[in-house]
Write an enzyme that holds these catalytic residues in place. Structure first.
Site, short mmCIF file in Angstrom:
data_model
loop_
_atom_site.label_atom_id
_atom_site.label_comp_id
_atom_site.label_asym_id
_atom_site.label_seq_id
_atom_site.Cartn_x
_atom_site.Cartn_y
_atom_site.Cartn_z
N TYR A 99 0.83 -1.21 0.00
CA TYR A 99 0.00 0.00 0.00
C TYR A 99 0.86 1.25 0.00
O TYR A 99 0.48 2.26 -0.58
CB TYR A 99 -0.98 -0.03 1.18
N VAL A 155 -9.70 5.16 -4.19
CA VAL A 155 -9.14 5.55 -2.89
C VAL A 155 -8.00 6.55 -3.08
O VAL A 155 -7.18 6.74 -2.19
CB VAL A 155 -8.64 4.28 -2.16
N ASP A 156 -7.93 7.17 -4.26
CA ASP A 156 -6.74 7.94 -4.69
C ASP A 156 -6.85 9.45 -4.49
O ASP A 156 -5.88 10.16 -4.81
CB ASP A 156 -6.41 7.62 -6.15
N HIS A 192 -15.04 3.23 -0.77
CA HIS A 192 -14.06 2.21 -0.36
C HIS A 192 -12.92 2.80 0.46
O HIS A 192 -11.81 2.25 0.52
CB HIS A 192 -13.50 1.48 -1.59
N CYS A 241 -6.54 2.12 12.97
CA CYS A 241 -6.04 1.14 13.92
C CYS A 241 -6.70 -0.20 13.57
O CYS A 241 -7.93 -0.26 13.47
CB CYS A 241 -6.40 1.54 15.35
N GLY A 293 -16.20 4.28 -15.69
CA GLY A 293 -14.91 3.67 -15.42
C GLY A 293 -14.93 2.59 -14.35
O GLY A 293 -13.98 2.44 -13.59
N THR A 294 -16.03 1.84 -14.30
CA THR A 294 -16.08 0.72 -13.35
C THR A 294 -16.55 -0.54 -14.08
O THR A 294 -17.37 -0.47 -14.99
CB THR A 294 -17.00 1.01 -12.14
N SER A 295 -16.04 -1.68 -13.65
CA SER A 295 -16.41 -2.96 -14.28
C SER A 295 -17.76 -3.45 -13.76
O SER A 295 -18.29 -4.43 -14.26
CB SER A 295 -15.33 -4.00 -13.97
#
Ligand code: APR
Length: 246
Positions: free
Chosen positions: A71, A107-108, A123, A131, A189-191
């Protein structure tokens, strides 16, 4: 200058008449910024790695250092990327239509960096930490080694939603409300393979919205959409904005 892609007049009319527009985006929107998608045949992250080995709580428990490093690599890759014309067009559309709700699976933070506000991060976010034991959110730590929670001393993990984990309740509620209430729903832009995000278009359709898919490769759900525009979002979305301005 000839349009780069064909935006149906009926879609432009639907957008002009819309009170609320709802947009769901996926990794494809960031592809033109150099951020790999997940399921692209060659370059997709899941073509190179097994999702269950890297994006599950079990994988983190088994080898937190490996997951943390992966990550951290993704954070650096995304930090070096810039929003593209697709991100910018969505921020622009929000200024044109009366109300716009933007839900992203990404998540960008590229939508926010393009100027979009009130983005629902379905997401989570790559630059947050949580935590692992308590779930408390902390700001992103860039250390090489797995950082520890200032409260309990346990491991911190990336603030993203992993497979098998629940969508943050507020994000899910807001997204379902917007999808149910919108007049036009754009799936960009999503599958459309990962639920519950992939179910939002159904919710919008079932509540009478005009539903649209924008994707260079029509998805398995393409037939369920009122309009499918086969093209890159960095081309189609600016064209859509231009058509609205005519
Ligand atoms: N413009 C628009 N769409 C594009 C572009 C582009 N330039 N390039 C690729 N695409 C499309 C692909 O054809 C594909 O259908 O984007 C889609 C990306 O699909 P995925 O890689 O499956 O990404 P996404 O749908 O966002 O994945 C959903 O799965 O792995 C998890 O949590 C992760 O949020 C992610 C979720």
């Amino acid at each position: 200058m000839a349009p780069k892609c064909d935006i149906p007049d009926a879609l432009i009319t639907a957008l002009r008449d819309a009170r609320l527009v709802c947009i769901l985006t996926g990794a494809g929107v960031s592809a033109e910024s150099g951020v790999p998608t997940f399921r692209d045949a060659q370059e997709g992250l899941w073509a190179q790695y097994e999702p269950q080995d890297l994006a599950t709580p079990e994988a983190f428990l088994a080898d937190p250092a490996l997951i943390w490093r992966w990550y951290r690599w993704r954070r650096q890759l995304v930090a070096g990327a810039e929003p593209n014309a697709g991100h910018l067009a969505i921020a622009e559309l929000a200024k044109i239509v009366p109300q716009l709700t933007l839900i992203t699976q990404n998540v960008d933070s590229l939508h926010q960096r393009a100027g979009s506000t009130g983005v629902i991060e379905f997401h989570g976010n790559l630059f947050d930490d949580r935590c692992f034991a308590e779930g408390t959110l902390t700001s992103g730590d860039d250390s090489l080694d797995v950082p520890t929670c200032p409260d309990c001393g346990g491991n911190l993990r990336p603030g993203v939603v992993w497979f098998g984990e629940a969508i943050p309740a507020a994000a899910l509620d807001e997204s379902c409300a917007a999808a149910s209430d919108c007049d036009v729903f754009l799936s960009v832009g999503t599958s459309s393979l990962v639920y519950p995000a992939a179910g939002l278009a159904d919710l919008a359709r079932d509540n009478g919205a005009t539903v649209v898919e924008i994707n260079p490769l029509p998805t398995t759900h393409a037939a369920d959409f009122d309009f499918t525009i086969a093209g890159n979002s960095g081309v189609v979305l600016p064209e859509l904005i231009d058509s609205l301005a005519l």
